[in-house]
Design a protein around this motif. Structure first.
Motif, PDB file in Angstrom:
ATOM      1  N   ASP A  89       0.967  -0.466  -1.099  1.00  0.00           N
ATOM      2  CA  ASP A  89       0.994  -0.270   0.359  1.00  0.00           C
ATOM      3  C   ASP A  89      -0.402  -0.325   0.959  1.00  0.00           C
ATOM      4  O   ASP A  89      -1.397  -0.027   0.301  1.00  0.00           O
ATOM      5  CB  ASP A  89       1.634   1.085   0.699  1.00  0.00           C
ATOM      6  N   ASP A  90      -0.467  -0.726   2.215  1.00  0.00           N
ATOM      7  CA  ASP A  90      -1.693  -0.687   3.019  1.00  0.00           C
ATOM      8  C   ASP A  90      -2.753  -1.687   2.593  1.00  0.00           C
ATOM      9  O   ASP A  90      -3.941  -1.442   2.768  1.00  0.00           O
ATOM     10  CB  ASP A  90      -2.291   0.718   3.034  1.00  0.00           C
ATOM     11  N   CYS A  91      -2.380  -2.843   2.012  1.00  0.00           N
ATOM     12  CA  CYS A  91      -3.353  -3.919   1.755  1.00  0.00           C
ATOM     13  C   CYS A  91      -3.545  -4.649   3.087  1.00  0.00           C
ATOM     14  O   CYS A  91      -2.596  -5.238   3.635  1.00  0.00           O
ATOM     15  CB  CYS A  91      -2.799  -4.863   0.697  1.00  0.00           C
ATOM     16  N   TYR A  92      -4.761  -4.605   3.606  1.00  0.00           N
ATOM     17  CA  TYR A  92      -5.034  -5.261   4.898  1.00  0.00           C
ATOM     18  C   TYR A  92      -6.111  -6.323   4.692  1.00  0.00           C
ATOM     19  O   TYR A  92      -7.166  -6.065   4.121  1.00  0.00           O
ATOM     20  CB  TYR A  92      -5.503  -4.252   5.946  1.00  0.00           C
ATOM     21  N   TRP A  93      -5.827  -7.531   5.241  1.00  0.00           N
ATOM     22  CA  TRP A  93      -6.821  -8.614   5.230  1.00  0.00           C
ATOM     23  C   TRP A  93      -6.891  -9.230   6.617  1.00  0.00           C
ATOM     24  O   TRP A  93      -5.928  -9.190   7.381  1.00  0.00           O
ATOM     25  CB  TRP A  93      -6.509  -9.657   4.174  1.00  0.00           C
ATOM     26  N   GLU A  94      -8.042  -9.835   6.938  1.00  0.00           N
ATOM     27  CA  GLU A  94      -8.240 -10.372   8.288  1.00  0.00           C
ATOM     28  C   GLU A  94      -9.214 -11.534   8.233  1.00  0.00           C
ATOM     29  O   GLU A  94     -10.206 -11.498   7.517  1.00  0.00           O
ATOM     30  CB  GLU A  94      -8.785  -9.267   9.205  1.00  0.00           C
TER      31      GLU A  94
ATOM     32  N   ASN B 280      -4.294 -12.207  10.198  1.00  0.00           N
ATOM     33  CA  ASN B 280      -4.414 -10.934   9.497  1.00  0.00           C
ATOM     34  C   ASN B 280      -3.029 -10.499   9.040  1.00  0.00           C
ATOM     35  O   ASN B 280      -2.014 -11.036   9.478  1.00  0.00           O
ATOM     36  CB  ASN B 280      -5.083  -9.875  10.350  1.00  0.00           C
ATOM     37  N   ASP B 281      -2.974  -9.463   8.169  1.00  0.00           N
ATOM     38  CA  ASP B 281      -1.682  -9.004   7.696  1.00  0.00           C
ATOM     39  C   ASP B 281      -1.874  -7.687   6.949  1.00  0.00           C
ATOM     40  O   ASP B 281      -2.945  -7.419   6.402  1.00  0.00           O
ATOM     41  CB  ASP B 281      -1.036 -10.033   6.770  1.00  0.00           C
ATOM     42  N   ILE B 282      -0.820  -6.873   6.995  1.00  0.00           N
ATOM     43  CA  ILE B 282      -0.749  -5.668   6.181  1.00  0.00           C
ATOM     44  C   ILE B 282       0.333  -5.931   5.145  1.00  0.00           C
ATOM     45  O   ILE B 282       1.506  -6.109   5.484  1.00  0.00           O
ATOM     46  CB  ILE B 282      -0.419  -4.443   7.026  1.00  0.00           C
TER      47      ILE B 282
ATOM     48  N   THR C  67       2.513  -4.993   1.753  1.00  0.00           N
ATOM     49  CA  THR C  67       2.989  -3.812   1.036  1.00  0.00           C
ATOM     50  C   THR C  67       3.437  -4.125  -0.400  1.00  0.00           C
ATOM     51  O   THR C  67       3.893  -3.222  -1.119  1.00  0.00           O
ATOM     52  CB  THR C  67       4.182  -3.203   1.783  1.00  0.00           C
TER      53      THR C  67
ATOM     54  N   SER D 263     -11.402  -7.746   3.638  1.00  0.00           N
ATOM     55  CA  SER D 263     -10.316  -7.311   2.754  1.00  0.00           C
ATOM     56  C   SER D 263     -10.480  -5.823   2.508  1.00  0.00           C
ATOM     57  O   SER D 263     -11.591  -5.333   2.267  1.00  0.00           O
ATOM     58  CB  SER D 263     -10.333  -8.076   1.435  1.00  0.00           C
TER      59      SER D 263
ATOM     60  N   CYS E 155      -6.958  -4.305  -1.135  1.00  0.00           N
ATOM     61  CA  CYS E 155      -6.167  -5.402  -1.702  1.00  0.00           C
ATOM     62  C   CYS E 155      -6.606  -5.778  -3.102  1.00  0.00           C
ATOM     63  O   CYS E 155      -5.978  -6.615  -3.761  1.00  0.00           O
ATOM     64  CB  CYS E 155      -6.249  -6.642  -0.801  1.00  0.00           C
TER      65      CYS E 155
END
Length: 213
Positions: free
Chosen positions: A166-171, A184-186, A188, A204, A207
């Motif tokens: 959970d909570d892997c965020y990239w942009e 971007n995306d979150i 899970t 990142s 992730c």
């Protein structure tokens, strides 16, 4: 005038006989003297010759004894030299055997050294290969943080090396300030994928590592 009677034949014969006897006595005496002188001379010659022969024989015996002694000394010296020769031959054989053993050990050591050198070279090649692979992986891997594409990381498509939680965020941004978000995306779960272009900025968080595919 006194006349002298002529001697008779008997008287003439007797006179001749007396003269013959005197002459024979003279010659007989001379012969005896000559015989005595000859006998004495022969005895003296034999005595002298015997003395010379005795001296010669004594000299020969002495020479023989001297030669026998010299022969014994020479034989002893020969035996001594033969013993020394046998000793030298034995030492030479031992030295040859030691040299052969040393040569064999030297070859064995050389073989071991070559084997060790070969292993070292093999390890070095593997290390170089691993280092090259690590460098390649490092160049093609993106970790946590902010990155300038084309400067900090290479452009291309990347996927996380492990499944994310959970909570892997990239942009992805088009500027360094983060004001122009391109994507971007979150995430899970799973292994998300991003495509980066030169001039963009990638961020990142939580992730894990991204690896170029």
């Amino acid at each position: 005038m006194v006349t002298t009677a002529e001697p008779t034949n008997m008287e003439v014969f007797q006179g001749r006989l007396r003269r013959a006897v005197r002459s024979w006595r003279i010659w007989a005496g001379a012969a005896v003297v000559a015989a005595l002188v000859a006998g004495w001379g022969l005895n003296f010659y034999n005595y002298t010759l015997s003395e010379e022969n005795a001296a010669s024989v004594a000299g020969l015996v002495k020479d023989k004894d001297s030669l026998t002694e010299q022969l014994a000394v020479a034989s002893s010296a020969r035996e001594s030299l033969r013993g020394q020769l046998d000793s030298v031959t034995s030492e030479r054989d031992q030295l040859a055997a030691a040299e052969a053993t040393l040569d064999e050990r030297t070859r064995a050591v050389k073989q071991r050294e070559d084997a060790v050198k070969g292993r070292e070279n093999s390890v070095k090649r593997r290390e170089n290969a691993v280092t090259k692979q690590e460098r390649t992986i490092a160049r093609n891997t993106i970790g946590e943080g902010d990155w300038a594409v084309g400067v900090d990381v290479q452009a291309g498509t990347y996927r996380t090396t492990k499944a994310v939680s959970d909570d892997c965020y990239w942009e992805i941004n088009s500027d360094a300030n983060g004001d122009n978000i391109v994507a971007n995306d979150i995430v899970t779960g799973g292994r998300p994928t991003v495509t980066l272009q030169t001039g963009q900025y990638f961020s990142s968080s939580r992730c894990g590592d991204w690896r170029k595919v």
